[in-house]
Design a protein around this motif. Structure first.
Motif, PDB file in Angstrom:
ATOM      1  N   GLY B  84      36.130   8.793  12.948  1.00  0.00           N
ATOM      2  CA  GLY B  84      35.852   8.962  14.376  1.00  0.00           C
ATOM      3  C   GLY B  84      34.547   9.666  14.678  1.00  0.00           C
ATOM      4  O   GLY B  84      34.312  10.065  15.822  1.00  0.00           O
ATOM      5  N   ASP B  85      33.689   9.818  13.656  1.00  0.00           N
ATOM      6  CA  ASP B  85      32.411  10.497  13.862  1.00  0.00           C
ATOM      7  C   ASP B  85      31.318   9.457  14.138  1.00  0.00           C
ATOM      8  O   ASP B  85      30.619   9.000  13.224  1.00  0.00           O
ATOM      9  N   GLY B  86      31.180   9.097  15.399  1.00  0.00           N
ATOM     10  CA  GLY B  86      30.231   8.052  15.779  1.00  0.00           C
ATOM     11  C   GLY B  86      28.792   8.420  15.515  1.00  0.00           C
ATOM     12  O   GLY B  86      27.990   7.581  15.098  1.00  0.00           O
ATOM     13  N   LYS B  87      28.456   9.681  15.758  1.00  0.00           N
ATOM     14  CA  LYS B  87      27.051  10.104  15.575  1.00  0.00           C
ATOM     15  C   LYS B  87      26.633   9.985  14.098  1.00  0.00           C
ATOM     16  O   LYS B  87      25.542   9.506  13.801  1.00  0.00           O
ATOM     17  N   LEU B 147      21.310  -6.450  14.195  1.00  0.00           N
ATOM     18  CA  LEU B 147      22.710  -6.232  14.583  1.00  0.00           C
ATOM     19  C   LEU B 147      23.096  -4.765  14.415  1.00  0.00           C
ATOM     20  O   LEU B 147      23.772  -4.167  15.263  1.00  0.00           O
ATOM     21  N   MET B 148      22.631  -4.181  13.312  1.00  0.00           N
ATOM     22  CA  MET B 148      22.997  -2.791  13.026  1.00  0.00           C
ATOM     23  C   MET B 148      22.419  -1.823  14.054  1.00  0.00           C
ATOM     24  O   MET B 148      23.047  -0.817  14.392  1.00  0.00           O
ATOM     25  N   LEU B 149      21.229  -2.143  14.555  1.00  0.00           N
ATOM     26  CA  LEU B 149      20.634  -1.276  15.577  1.00  0.00           C
ATOM     27  C   LEU B 149      21.510  -1.256  16.837  1.00  0.00           C
ATOM     28  O   LEU B 149      21.716  -0.198  17.448  1.00  0.00           O
ATOM     29  N   PHE B 150      22.036  -2.427  17.209  1.00  0.00           N
ATOM     30  CA  PHE B 150      22.925  -2.493  18.385  1.00  0.00           C
ATOM     31  C   PHE B 150      24.219  -1.731  18.127  1.00  0.00           C
ATOM     32  O   PHE B 150      24.687  -0.966  18.978  1.00  0.00           O
ATOM     33  N   VAL B 151      24.793  -1.949  16.941  1.00  0.00           N
ATOM     34  CA  VAL B 151      26.065  -1.290  16.608  1.00  0.00           C
ATOM     35  C   VAL B 151      25.863   0.234  16.550  1.00  0.00           C
ATOM     36  O   VAL B 151      26.701   1.001  17.046  1.00  0.00           O
ATOM     37  N   ALA B 152      24.742   0.646  15.967  1.00  0.00           N
ATOM     38  CA  ALA B 152      24.462   2.083  15.844  1.00  0.00           C
ATOM     39  C   ALA B 152      24.282   2.727  17.215  1.00  0.00           C
ATOM     40  O   ALA B 152      24.742   3.855  17.442  1.00  0.00           O
TER      41      ALA B 152
END
Lengths: 131, 189
Positions: B84-87, B147-152
């Motif tokens: 759960g650590d999004g950052k 894609l990863m930039l959007f997800v991040a």
């Protein structure tokens, strides 16, 4: 399990929760840095192996190790071992298609003659320049 | 209102995850066909070993190191998302993107050098395969990084954390493709 924006129906939620639980449990006991270190050691071996100059050693160190590396990534990083079985069958089917493609065309490409046929001479391309 | 596509239970997987596995299976056929063709021609034409001698094994090995390391940061991002650590997940995805940028930068340098030495996609069949296979793979690296930039960006705000796993699976597949391209294009000479 990671937070989901959507809210699946109860049956779907139970199945998905089961999957998420399996992945979560797997993540607890896999040491990812250790797997990465093993992959790097295998990379070094695959580079050094061909320098021995023995063909069988090259084949084993280059392609045998590639298979091992792919297995380690698929199992430990993609968590393929805790996915439902049908996922493995799905990917396996794709691999079988690849083999069928190979078997279906290899004869024409790899043989230069056969019963009542000879492949015409191929015009050789000019040799590539050297450094 | 609940989206219909996220309520299926027969597969036992979230629909997004099922879709990613479907994409991976499709990609196996695409890259498998390409690599199968390469192996077929390589075995049939001994001259390829001479033509392949000009590829730089150290550059290929370095890029393998970069992709393996980026796979590590991708799976660590997934681990952070699971907690759960999004950052932290976003931070690790950005590290993965740095790996992707490094890979493409090295590839650009490598190709520029090879083209300057006269090895182009039309030089002979080996170099046609080389640029096609490595080029298609590089496009997948670029697509994965975007894609990863959007997800991040979402993960940093604590949103859609399940997508970290999805983009990670795609990224590991791209890594596996390179694991096979490396010995085929750089080592088997």
């Amino acid at each position: 399990m990671a937070e989901h924006a959507d809210h699946p129906a109860p049956a779907a939620h139970a199945a998905q929760a089961e999957h998420a639980g399996a992945v979560h449990a797997e993540m607890h006991h896999v040491n990812y840095v250790r797997i990465w270190q093993i992959l790097l050691v295998l990379l070094v071996i695959s580079v050094l192996g061909p320098m021995v100059g023995i063909q069988i050693v090259t084949l084993i160190t280059a392609f045998g190790i590639a298979v091992v590396k792919a297995y380690l990534v698929a199992k430990n990083f993609m968590h393929l071992n805790v996915q439902p079985r049908f996922v493995v069958y799905l990917l396996g089917t794709a691999l079988v298609f690849m083999l069928l493609f190979y078997a279906g065309t290899a004869g024409d490409v790899m043989k230069h003659s056969g019963d009542n046929w000879v492949k015409p001479d191929v015009v050789q391309a000019a040799p590539a320049p050297h450094h | 209102m609940r989206p219909i596509a996220t309520t299926r239970s027969a597969a036992g997987l979230p629909t997004g995850l099922l879709a990613v596995w479907w994409v991976v299976a499709s990609e196996i056929v695409i890259f498998g066909g390409l690599l199968g063709s390469y192996i077929m021609y390589r075995l049939a034409h001994d001259a390829w070993s001479e033509q392949a001698a000009a590829t730089n094994v150290w550059i290929g090995a370095f890029n393998t190191f970069v992709l393996l390391t980026s796979s590590l940061t991708a799976v660590l991002a997934h681990q952070a998302a699971e907690h759960g650590d999004g950052k932290l997940a976003a931070k690790r995805l950005y590290y993965t993107c740095v790996g992707a940028a490094t890979f493409i930068g090295v590839k650009a340098f490598e190709w520029t050098t090879e083209i300057q030495h006269g090895y182009t996609i039309t030089s002979n069949t080996f170099w046609s395969f080389y640029y096609t296979a490595a080029g298609l793979h590089a496009l997948h690296v670029i697509a994965g990084a975007i894609l990863m930039l959007f997800v991040a960006a979402d993960a940093a705000k604590g949103r859609e954390l399940h997508r970290v796993e999805l983009v990670g699976i795609y990224w590991h597949f791209v890594d596996i493709v390179w694991i096979f391209l490396f010995p085929l294009l750089y080592i088997a000479k």
